[in-house]
Scaffold this active site. Structure first.
Site, mmCIF file in Angstrom:
data_model
loop_
_atom_site.group_PDB
_atom_site.id
_atom_site.type_symbol
_atom_site.label_atom_id
_atom_site.label_comp_id
_atom_site.label_asym_id
_atom_site.label_seq_id
_atom_site.Cartn_x
_atom_site.Cartn_y
_atom_site.Cartn_z
ATOM 1 N N CYS A 83 0.947 -1.227 0.183
ATOM 2 C CA CYS A 83 0.113 0.036 -0.128
ATOM 3 C C CYS A 83 0.942 1.280 0.018
ATOM 4 O O CYS A 83 1.642 1.425 -0.980
ATOM 5 C CB CYS A 83 -1.144 -0.181 1.138
ATOM 6 S SG CYS A 83 -2.604 1.225 0.940
ATOM 7 N N HIS A 193 -3.743 -4.711 -0.684
ATOM 8 C CA HIS A 193 -3.253 -5.355 0.386
ATOM 9 C C HIS A 193 -3.408 -6.839 0.208
ATOM 10 O O HIS A 193 -4.504 -7.439 0.468
ATOM 11 C CB HIS A 193 -4.224 -4.904 1.562
ATOM 12 C CG HIS A 193 -4.127 -3.545 2.161
ATOM 13 N ND1 HIS A 193 -3.148 -3.142 3.198
ATOM 14 C CD2 HIS A 193 -4.677 -2.595 1.755
ATOM 15 C CE1 HIS A 193 -3.419 -1.971 3.441
ATOM 16 N NE2 HIS A 193 -4.092 -1.586 2.613
ATOM 17 N N GLU A 195 -2.405 -9.090 2.430
ATOM 18 C CA GLU A 195 -3.188 -9.628 3.680
ATOM 19 C C GLU A 195 -4.519 -9.769 3.737
ATOM 20 O O GLU A 195 -4.984 -10.500 4.760
ATOM 21 C CB GLU A 195 -2.374 -9.257 4.916
ATOM 22 C CG GLU A 195 -3.008 -7.771 5.291
ATOM 23 C CD GLU A 195 -2.520 -6.605 4.508
ATOM 24 O OE1 GLU A 195 -2.387 -5.581 5.024
ATOM 25 O OE2 GLU A 195 -1.721 -6.786 3.406
#
Length: 212
Positions: A83, A193, A195
């Site tokens: 990011c 992202h 994750e």
């Protein structure tokens, strides 16, 4: 076989624990720290980032992180930016008319996405992976989770050394084309992202871990 050791850089950026958990899930031994020796010695370094470009760059500079990142890249030791941790690797960011210097690992300016679409760009989107991408191997057609209002929308890398491989650039689109990821030797970064990107994001992190 020993698990690769990965440091998630702890410099005060938002919720980094989801990144720690995701990396642990795909087989890494993860430490959240700003300890110089651990940052430099780890098999992989992850630089997360949430918020404004200038604020993230200032926070990183306050703990000498740009120098650590530069030393790792110069030594061929893997770094993954996420990011705003992706954005600060470019030359500069312009937010609300104010320019801030980035690390300058790659040419390019982080600027506002077009205002004729919903901003921030929040949610799932497809990407157009670079040919022979390592990060996107096996997940070329998947969607990833983005949350951002700014992005690098032009790529102007000057390939001056023929013997060097050109960076692999992956694109996405929200009002305009923008860079979704870059793979450049030991240095890689994603605007989205991983994750928070479900199974596809886990596979991308696994691909990165396996490349260490």
């Amino acid at each position: 076989m020993a698990k690769p050791e990965v440091v998630v850089l702890d410099y005060g950026s938002g919720n980094v624990h989801s990144a720690v958990r995701a990396l642990e899930r795909v087989g890494a031994q993860v430490t959240l720290t700003r300890d110089t020796r651990q940052v430099l010695d780890a098999d992989g370094l992850v630089v997360p980032g949430v918020g404004a470009f200038a604020a993230v760059m200032e926070a990183l500079t306050s703990i000498d992180a740009p120098r650590w990142i530069g030393r790792r890249v110069a030594g061929g030791r893997p770094v993954l930016g996420i990011c705003v941790g992706h954005q600060i690797l470019f030359e500069r960011g312009v937010e609300h008319g104010i320019a801030a210097e980035g690390m300058g690992e790659w040419p390019g300016e982080v600027t506002a996405l077009p205002q004729d679409v919903v901003v921030p760009h929040m949610g799932w989107n497809t990407v157009r992976p670079a040919q022979d991408s390592v990060l996107f191997d096996g997940i070329e057609d998947e969607r990833f989770y983005f949350v951002h209002s700014y992005a690098v929308q032009q790529w102007g890398f000057d390939q001056t050394v023929d013997a060097m491989s050109a960076p692999k650039v992956t694109w996405s689109h929200h009002g305009a084309d923008f860079i979704a990821a870059v793979e450049n030797g030991p240095l890689a970064a994603t605007q989205f992202h991983p994750e928070k990107s479900g199974d596809a994001g886990m596979q991308l992190l696994k691909n990165w871990i396996e490349s260490l």
